[in-house]
Design a protein around this motif. Structure first.
Motif, PDB file in Angstrom:
ATOM      1  N   ARG A 188      -1.552  15.280 -14.615  1.00  0.00           N
ATOM      2  CA  ARG A 188      -1.616  16.749 -14.679  1.00  0.00           C
ATOM      3  C   ARG A 188      -0.800  17.279 -15.860  1.00  0.00           C
ATOM      4  O   ARG A 188      -1.249  18.165 -16.589  1.00  0.00           O
ATOM      5  N   GLN A 189       0.406  16.753 -16.041  1.00  0.00           N
ATOM      6  CA  GLN A 189       1.251  17.208 -17.146  1.00  0.00           C
ATOM      7  C   GLN A 189       0.618  16.889 -18.493  1.00  0.00           C
ATOM      8  O   GLN A 189       0.643  17.711 -19.423  1.00  0.00           O
ATOM      9  N   ILE A 190       0.034  15.713 -18.614  1.00  0.00           N
ATOM     10  CA  ILE A 190      -0.612  15.328 -19.876  1.00  0.00           C
ATOM     11  C   ILE A 190      -1.805  16.231 -20.155  1.00  0.00           C
ATOM     12  O   ILE A 190      -2.016  16.659 -21.308  1.00  0.00           O
ATOM     13  N   ARG A 191      -2.585  16.573 -19.136  1.00  0.00           N
ATOM     14  CA  ARG A 191      -3.735  17.470 -19.336  1.00  0.00           C
ATOM     15  C   ARG A 191      -3.275  18.865 -19.746  1.00  0.00           C
ATOM     16  O   ARG A 191      -3.913  19.510 -20.586  1.00  0.00           O
ATOM     17  N   LEU A 243       0.821  -1.209   0.000  1.00  0.00           N
ATOM     18  CA  LEU A 243       0.000   0.000   0.000  1.00  0.00           C
ATOM     19  C   LEU A 243       0.854   1.258   0.000  1.00  0.00           C
ATOM     20  O   LEU A 243       0.501   2.251  -0.629  1.00  0.00           O
ATOM     21  N   LEU A 244       1.997   1.225   0.709  1.00  0.00           N
ATOM     22  CA  LEU A 244       2.891   2.385   0.679  1.00  0.00           C
ATOM     23  C   LEU A 244       3.419   2.608  -0.729  1.00  0.00           C
ATOM     24  O   LEU A 244       3.437   3.738  -1.226  1.00  0.00           O
ATOM     25  N   ASN A 245       3.848   1.539  -1.391  1.00  0.00           N
ATOM     26  CA  ASN A 245       4.333   1.662  -2.766  1.00  0.00           C
ATOM     27  C   ASN A 245       3.214   2.092  -3.701  1.00  0.00           C
ATOM     28  O   ASN A 245       3.437   2.853  -4.636  1.00  0.00           O
ATOM     29  N   GLU A 291       3.136   5.359  -6.143  1.00  0.00           N
ATOM     30  CA  GLU A 291       2.850   5.220  -7.566  1.00  0.00           C
ATOM     31  C   GLU A 291       1.631   6.062  -7.953  1.00  0.00           C
ATOM     32  O   GLU A 291       1.613   6.680  -9.018  1.00  0.00           O
ATOM     33  N   ASN A 292       0.633   6.117  -7.079  1.00  0.00           N
ATOM     34  CA  ASN A 292      -0.547   6.928  -7.339  1.00  0.00           C
ATOM     35  C   ASN A 292      -0.185   8.404  -7.434  1.00  0.00           C
ATOM     36  O   ASN A 292      -0.664   9.116  -8.320  1.00  0.00           O
ATOM     37  N   ASP A 293       0.672   8.889  -6.534  1.00  0.00           N
ATOM     38  CA  ASP A 293       1.121  10.287  -6.594  1.00  0.00           C
ATOM     39  C   ASP A 293       1.861  10.569  -7.895  1.00  0.00           C
ATOM     40  O   ASP A 293       1.650  11.600  -8.534  1.00  0.00           O
ATOM     41  N   ARG A 294       2.727   9.639  -8.295  1.00  0.00           N
ATOM     42  CA  ARG A 294       3.486   9.813  -9.531  1.00  0.00           C
ATOM     43  C   ARG A 294       2.554   9.846 -10.736  1.00  0.00           C
ATOM     44  O   ARG A 294       2.683  10.691 -11.636  1.00  0.00           O
ATOM     45  N   LEU A 295       1.563   8.950 -10.753  1.00  0.00           N
ATOM     46  CA  LEU A 295       0.621   8.906 -11.874  1.00  0.00           C
ATOM     47  C   LEU A 295      -0.262  10.143 -11.904  1.00  0.00           C
ATOM     48  O   LEU A 295      -0.595  10.639 -12.993  1.00  0.00           O
TER      49      LEU A 295
END
Length: 130
Positions: free
Chosen positions: A85-88, A70-72, A76-80
């Motif tokens: 945001r960058q893609i939008r 769950l920590l990982n 990963e969720n924060d990174r995604l």
């Protein structure tokens, strides 16, 4: 009256257990049935204890591994989310460029239809100042 001094009791118990263990091991080496029966009895008695210890250990490992997972997963969720945001932002920029290109196409089509000379320009709007 005490037969065995309290100070020597642990040592005597240790020596007695060691002698019994030695007797069982040597009996087992000679192919004795006593050792097999004792081993079978001890294993039958200790199997539920070992099974419960094993289950507890496996359960604890499962909880720990899921916690680490769950920590990982959170990282990963924060990174995604950052990548999303960058893609939008990139998509909004590309859409603005596409609208600008469409406006230019419509101007070119209109200029081809109009007789005479026309001058094209790019107008920048300023905010009204009071």
């Amino acid at each position: 009256m005490k037969l065995i001094n309290a100070q020597h009791r642990p040592w005597l118990i240790y020596v007695a257990c060691s002698l019994v263990s030695l007797a069982v091991m040597t009996s087992n080496l000679q192919g004795g049935l006593v050792a097999n029966r004792i081993e079978a009895t001890v294993l039958n008695l200790l199997t539920p204890l070992y099974a419960s210890i094993n289950w507890t250990f496996d359960y604890g490992c499962g909880i720990w591994n899921n916690y680490i997972f769950l920590l990982n997963l959170r990282q990963e969720n924060d990174r995604l989310n950052q990548e999303l945001r960058q893609i939008r932002e990139n998509m909004a920029s590309v859409q603005a460029e596409a609208r600008s290109a469409q406006r230019l196409r419509s101007l070119i089509v209109q200029s081809c239809r109009m007789p005479g000379t026309t001058v094209r320009s790019h107008v920048v709007r300023r905010a009204n100042s009071l």
